[in-house]
Write a protein that holds these residues in place. Structure first.
Motif, mmCIF file in Angstrom:
data_model
loop_
_atom_site.group_PDB
_atom_site.id
_atom_site.type_symbol
_atom_site.label_atom_id
_atom_site.label_comp_id
_atom_site.label_asym_id
_atom_site.label_seq_id
_atom_site.Cartn_x
_atom_site.Cartn_y
_atom_site.Cartn_z
ATOM 1 N N TYR A 50 -43.219 52.517 24.067
ATOM 2 C CA TYR A 50 -42.472 51.507 24.807
ATOM 3 C C TYR A 50 -41.869 50.436 23.907
ATOM 4 C CZ TYR A 50 -43.735 53.484 29.242
ATOM 5 O OH TYR A 50 -43.843 54.327 30.315
ATOM 6 N N LYS A 51 -42.248 50.408 22.651
ATOM 7 C CA LYS A 51 -41.620 49.480 21.714
ATOM 8 C C LYS A 51 -40.160 49.878 21.471
ATOM 9 C CE LYS A 51 -44.197 48.347 18.321
ATOM 10 N NZ LYS A 51 -44.931 48.397 17.065
ATOM 11 N N HIS A 52 -39.885 51.178 21.483
ATOM 12 C CA HIS A 52 -38.535 51.672 21.215
ATOM 13 C C HIS A 52 -37.865 52.257 22.454
ATOM 14 C CE1 HIS A 52 -39.410 51.110 17.022
ATOM 15 N NE2 HIS A 52 -40.494 51.847 17.143
ATOM 16 N N TYR A 53 -38.422 52.025 23.626
ATOM 17 C CA TYR A 53 -37.918 52.598 24.862
ATOM 18 C C TYR A 53 -36.773 51.745 25.397
ATOM 19 C CZ TYR A 53 -38.003 54.503 29.603
ATOM 20 O OH TYR A 53 -37.677 55.087 30.788
ATOM 21 N N ASP A 54 -35.653 52.396 25.708
ATOM 22 C CA ASP A 54 -34.488 51.701 26.255
ATOM 23 C C ASP A 54 -34.316 52.136 27.710
ATOM 24 O OD1 ASP A 54 -32.180 50.290 26.639
ATOM 25 O OD2 ASP A 54 -30.913 51.610 25.437
ATOM 26 N N VAL A 55 -34.549 51.223 28.624
ATOM 27 C CA VAL A 55 -34.502 51.527 30.047
ATOM 28 C C VAL A 55 -33.089 51.901 30.480
ATOM 29 C CG1 VAL A 55 -34.921 50.605 32.347
ATOM 30 C CG2 VAL A 55 -36.425 49.979 30.481
#
Length: 76
Positions: A50-55
């Motif tokens: 989730y540090k690199h997750y782009d919604v």
């Protein structure tokens, strides 16, 4: 010659006095090892994901794939 009768009085208490500490030690060891061998690595993996997750990028990809019925893909 007759067999000696088994001592039944206090049998449960004697067995528990021996087995209960062993059961508690095994249970605590299992819980601590599960925490540090399963849950902590899993929490680190989720945090890294989730540090690199782009919604918005994920939403646009699902919209283009036609996952949502109420949202039309752009470009049509």
């Amino acid at each position: 010659m007759s067999l000696q009768k088994p001592v039944m009085r206090g049998l449960l208490a004697r067995r528990l006095r021996f087995h209960l500490p062993i059961a508690i030690a095994i249970g605590l060891t299992s819980a601590v090892s599960f925490k540090y061998m399963v849950t902590e690595p899993r929490k680190r993996a989720y945090a890294e994901y989730y540090k690199h997750y782009d919604v918005n990028k994920e939403f646009n990809a699902m919209r283009e794939a036609g996952v949502f019925e109420s949202v039309q893909p752009t470009g049509k």
